[in-house]
Each structure stands twice: as C-alpha cells, then as structure tokens.
Write an enzyme that holds these catalytic residues in place. Structure first.
Site, mmCIF file in Angstrom:
data_model
loop_
_atom_site.group_PDB
_atom_site.id
_atom_site.type_symbol
_atom_site.label_atom_id
_atom_site.label_comp_id
_atom_site.label_asym_id
_atom_site.label_seq_id
_atom_site.Cartn_x
_atom_site.Cartn_y
_atom_site.Cartn_z
ATOM 1 N N GLY A 199 -12.608 -2.498 2.266
ATOM 2 C CA GLY A 199 -12.351 -1.328 1.427
ATOM 3 C C GLY A 199 -12.943 -0.023 1.925
ATOM 4 O O GLY A 199 -13.201 0.882 1.124
ATOM 5 N N ASN A 253 -11.423 2.280 3.765
ATOM 6 C CA ASN A 253 -10.435 3.355 3.548
ATOM 7 C C ASN A 253 -10.419 3.762 2.077
ATOM 8 O O ASN A 253 -10.350 4.952 1.754
ATOM 9 C CB ASN A 253 -9.045 2.914 4.011
ATOM 10 C CG ASN A 253 -8.847 3.132 5.501
ATOM 11 O OD1 ASN A 253 -8.747 4.263 5.955
ATOM 12 N ND2 ASN A 253 -8.830 2.052 6.262
ATOM 13 N N MET A 267 -3.626 -6.951 2.665
ATOM 14 C CA MET A 267 -3.188 -7.868 3.709
ATOM 15 C C MET A 267 -2.056 -8.813 3.293
ATOM 16 O O MET A 267 -1.964 -9.926 3.800
ATOM 17 C CB MET A 267 -4.393 -8.695 4.213
ATOM 18 C CG MET A 267 -5.501 -7.849 4.791
ATOM 19 S SD MET A 267 -4.954 -6.753 6.126
ATOM 20 C CE MET A 267 -4.793 -7.939 7.458
ATOM 21 N N ARG A 268 -1.214 -8.386 2.379
ATOM 22 C CA ARG A 268 -0.055 -9.201 2.000
ATOM 23 C C ARG A 268 1.221 -8.491 2.427
ATOM 24 O O ARG A 268 1.319 -7.267 2.299
ATOM 25 C CB ARG A 268 0.010 -9.420 0.470
ATOM 26 C CG ARG A 268 -1.235 -9.964 -0.165
ATOM 27 C CD ARG A 268 -1.632 -11.305 0.370
ATOM 28 N NE ARG A 268 -0.567 -12.312 0.264
ATOM 29 C CZ ARG A 268 -0.618 -13.488 0.872
ATOM 30 N NH1 ARG A 268 -1.642 -13.802 1.634
ATOM 31 N NH2 ARG A 268 0.361 -14.342 0.722
ATOM 32 N N HIS A 304 -2.057 1.888 9.126
ATOM 33 C CA HIS A 304 -2.001 0.805 10.108
ATOM 34 C C HIS A 304 -2.839 1.201 11.322
ATOM 35 O O HIS A 304 -2.714 2.334 11.815
ATOM 36 C CB HIS A 304 -0.545 0.537 10.507
ATOM 37 C CG HIS A 304 -0.425 -0.585 11.477
ATOM 38 N ND1 HIS A 304 -0.498 -1.916 11.086
ATOM 39 C CD2 HIS A 304 -0.290 -0.597 12.826
ATOM 40 C CE1 HIS A 304 -0.395 -2.683 12.151
ATOM 41 N NE2 HIS A 304 -0.271 -1.920 13.218
ATOM 42 N N THR A 347 8.521 0.747 4.094
ATOM 43 C CA THR A 347 9.914 0.352 3.906
ATOM 44 C C THR A 347 9.991 -1.157 4.083
ATOM 45 O O THR A 347 8.973 -1.809 4.341
ATOM 46 C CB THR A 347 10.842 1.031 4.939
ATOM 47 O OG1 THR A 347 10.438 0.595 6.236
ATOM 48 C CG2 THR A 347 10.773 2.540 4.843
ATOM 49 N N LEU A 357 8.547 -4.340 8.326
ATOM 50 C CA LEU A 357 7.088 -4.451 8.356
ATOM 51 C C LEU A 357 6.468 -3.482 9.364
ATOM 52 O O LEU A 357 6.863 -3.445 10.528
ATOM 53 C CB LEU A 357 6.692 -5.897 8.703
ATOM 54 C CG LEU A 357 5.194 -6.176 8.752
ATOM 55 C CD1 LEU A 357 4.564 -6.033 7.380
ATOM 56 C CD2 LEU A 357 4.926 -7.553 9.338
ATOM 57 N N ASP A 358 5.462 -2.725 8.928
ATOM 58 C CA ASP A 358 4.752 -1.764 9.791
ATOM 59 C C ASP A 358 5.726 -0.828 10.498
ATOM 60 O O ASP A 358 5.537 -0.494 11.671
ATOM 61 C CB ASP A 358 3.884 -2.495 10.832
ATOM 62 C CG ASP A 358 2.705 -3.204 10.175
ATOM 63 O OD1 ASP A 358 2.310 -2.800 9.065
ATOM 64 O OD2 ASP A 358 2.199 -4.163 10.781
ATOM 65 N N GLU A 417 -8.864 6.821 10.817
ATOM 66 C CA GLU A 417 -8.113 6.335 9.650
ATOM 67 C C GLU A 417 -8.583 7.056 8.400
ATOM 68 O O GLU A 417 -7.786 7.523 7.579
ATOM 69 C CB GLU A 417 -8.320 4.824 9.465
ATOM 70 C CG GLU A 417 -7.684 3.956 10.531
ATOM 71 C CD GLU A 417 -7.816 2.467 10.202
ATOM 72 O OE1 GLU A 417 -7.692 2.090 9.027
ATOM 73 O OE2 GLU A 417 -8.049 1.677 11.133
HETATM 74 C C1 GRF Z 1 -8.023 -0.985 8.467
HETATM 75 O O1 GRF Z 1 -8.158 -0.930 9.867
HETATM 76 C C2 GRF Z 1 -6.595 -0.806 8.059
HETATM 77 O O2 GRF Z 1 -5.910 0.092 8.865
HETATM 78 C C3 GRF Z 1 -6.051 -2.196 8.269
HETATM 79 O O3 GRF Z 1 -7.064 -3.056 7.852
HETATM 80 C C4 GRF Z 1 -8.316 -2.390 7.962
HETATM 81 C C5 GRF Z 1 -8.895 -2.378 6.592
HETATM 82 O O4 GRF Z 1 -10.161 -1.787 6.547
HETATM 83 N N1 GRF Z 1 -4.793 -2.357 7.591
HETATM 84 P P1 GRF Z 1 -10.805 -1.353 5.186
HETATM 85 O O5 GRF Z 1 -10.618 -2.522 4.211
HETATM 86 O O6 GRF Z 1 -10.117 -0.118 4.698
HETATM 87 O O7 GRF Z 1 -12.256 -1.140 5.509
#
Ligand code: GRF
Length: 218
Positions: free
Chosen positions: A12, A14, A90-91, A109, A141, A144-145, A174
């Site tokens: 978490g 981000n 992650m789903r 991503h 969309t 995927l990615d 990010e």
């Molecule tokens: C990040 O690198 C994000 O881009 C990817 O998974 C990681 C998650 O990190 N999808 P966090 O949970 O935000 O620390």
C-alpha cells in the site's frame, strides 16, 4: 470535491502517498474507502490508522472471478465514488467489471507499457538489458495492462542495478505520477474520450512523460 476509492492487495505504498497528498492539501479529493482483496494486506492497517474506512472483499471466498467482481462492484457502488484507483491491486478484473467502471478506473503499472505487462517487471527489464525503465498510469480496459496511457515516468537502468534498487527507483516515480494523474482527474482536466486520453490546458512543464536526470535516480 470528488471522491475516490483505493483498491489494494498488499503493502500500500502508492495508497499511502495518495493519502499523504490528500492530507497536505495537494490532492483535493475525499477518500471514501480503501478496499483490499486480502485481509492481511499491510496497507489496510496503514489506512485504518489514518482514519480511512477500510473494507475487505476476500478473493478466496469466491470460487469464480465473476462472483468476486460482482461483490467488489457492489461494495464500490454503495460508496458512489467518482474514481476507482487500483494501487497494487493484484487481481485480474473481468470484462464486466471493467466495462462498468470505464473512464473512472485507473491503474499504476511498474514498467513503461506496452513493455513488460504482467508480473516481475523489474527482473525482466534487467534480464533484457534495457537502459530505460519506469512506470505507467493508465485507464483500465479489458486488455490486461494495456489501457490508454495517462502519464509515464522514465528512470535509467544503471550497470550495477539489482531488482531491489531498480524497483525502489521506479517506486519513487510511481508515487509522483500517480498523485499527478489523480489530481488531473480530481480537477476535471483529464478524460477518456473515444478511447484516448485528453488532458485539458497543460501548463508549462506539465508533461505526460517525466524523466529525472540520468544518474541522479539512486
Ligand atoms: C507497485 O509497484 C505497483 O505498481 C504494482 O505493485 C506494486 C504495489 O506497491 N502494481 P504498493 O502496494 O503500492 O506499495
């Protein structure tokens, strides 16, 4: 003020950087909830400590992806957010879910898409020997990615990099570009129009690609 929900599955960071931006006044949104697909996600504790409502929709309780997505959509709809922010969620989401939230569903991503969709992006970047790597914020969309790209940040790949060092350099970017993208959406300046990204009135120095100076990224 627009309201957002943030979807997580793990650490978490981000999410936390978005919450920091909200608290500092740099990001004018209200966070309706943080929703996790896992009960043990570290980010849930972080969010709860900061007084953000949290919910868990545990993917393991749903044998079929469609059922998990329907339960998740129901929880989100009850909050009526303007924007759904995937932050390390992650789903893989079903087409029905994605279609329902099109234009207000974004993801971050850890690669310069369309290079390295999927997992283990930093390891794969090192294996390929690319000299530039980075991260991408995009509308989600059904591919995927692969949705329309909102903003990217590039970082150098240095000769002595390992996965951990490279991941940390990308992660710092990010946090910067995700806050930026959500701010554009919060300000009503960013839209998905006919499948393309439109940013209204870009100001001086405001770019859809950011690239820190080479060799300063450590
Ligand atoms: C990040 O690198 C994000 O881009 C990817 O998974 C990681 C998650 O990190 N999808 P966090 O949970 O935000 O620390």
């Amino acid at each position: 003020m627009k309201s957002i929900v943030i979807l997580i599955s793990g650490r978490g960071s981000n999410m936390e950087s978005l919450l920091d931006a909200v608290d500092s006044g740099a990001l004018p949104v209200s966070v309706a909830a943080v929703i996790s697909s896992r009960a043990d996600a570290q980010g849930l504790t972080t969010a709860a400590k900061r007084g953000i409502p949290t919910q868990v929709v545990d993917h393991r309780q749903f044998p079929r992806r469609e059922d998990f997505d329907a339960a998740l959509a129901e929880v989100i709809d009850a909050l009526s957010p303007d924007l759904v922010v995937l932050a390390g969620f992650m789903r893989i989401l079903s087409d029905g879910f994605v279609t329902r939230f099109t234009g207000r569903l974004i993801n971050i991503h850890p690669s310069l898409l369309p290079s390295f969709p999927g997992l283990h992006t930093h390891r794969r970047a090192l294996d390929e020997g690319v000299k530039v790597h980075g991260c991408t914020v995009h509308f989600v969309t059904t591919a995927l990615d692969h949705g329309p790209i909102i903003v990217q940040a590039a970082v150098p790949v240095l000769d002595d990099d390992d996965e951990t060092r490279l991941a940390a350099r990308v992660l710092a970017q990010e946090h910067a570009i995700y806050t930026q993208a959500v701010r554009w959406l919060a300000d009503g300046r960013l839209q998905l129009v006919d499948g393309r990204v439109r940013l209204d009135a870009p100001q001086d120095g405001e770019g859809l690609l950011t690239a820190p100076r080479i060799r300063t990224g450590r």
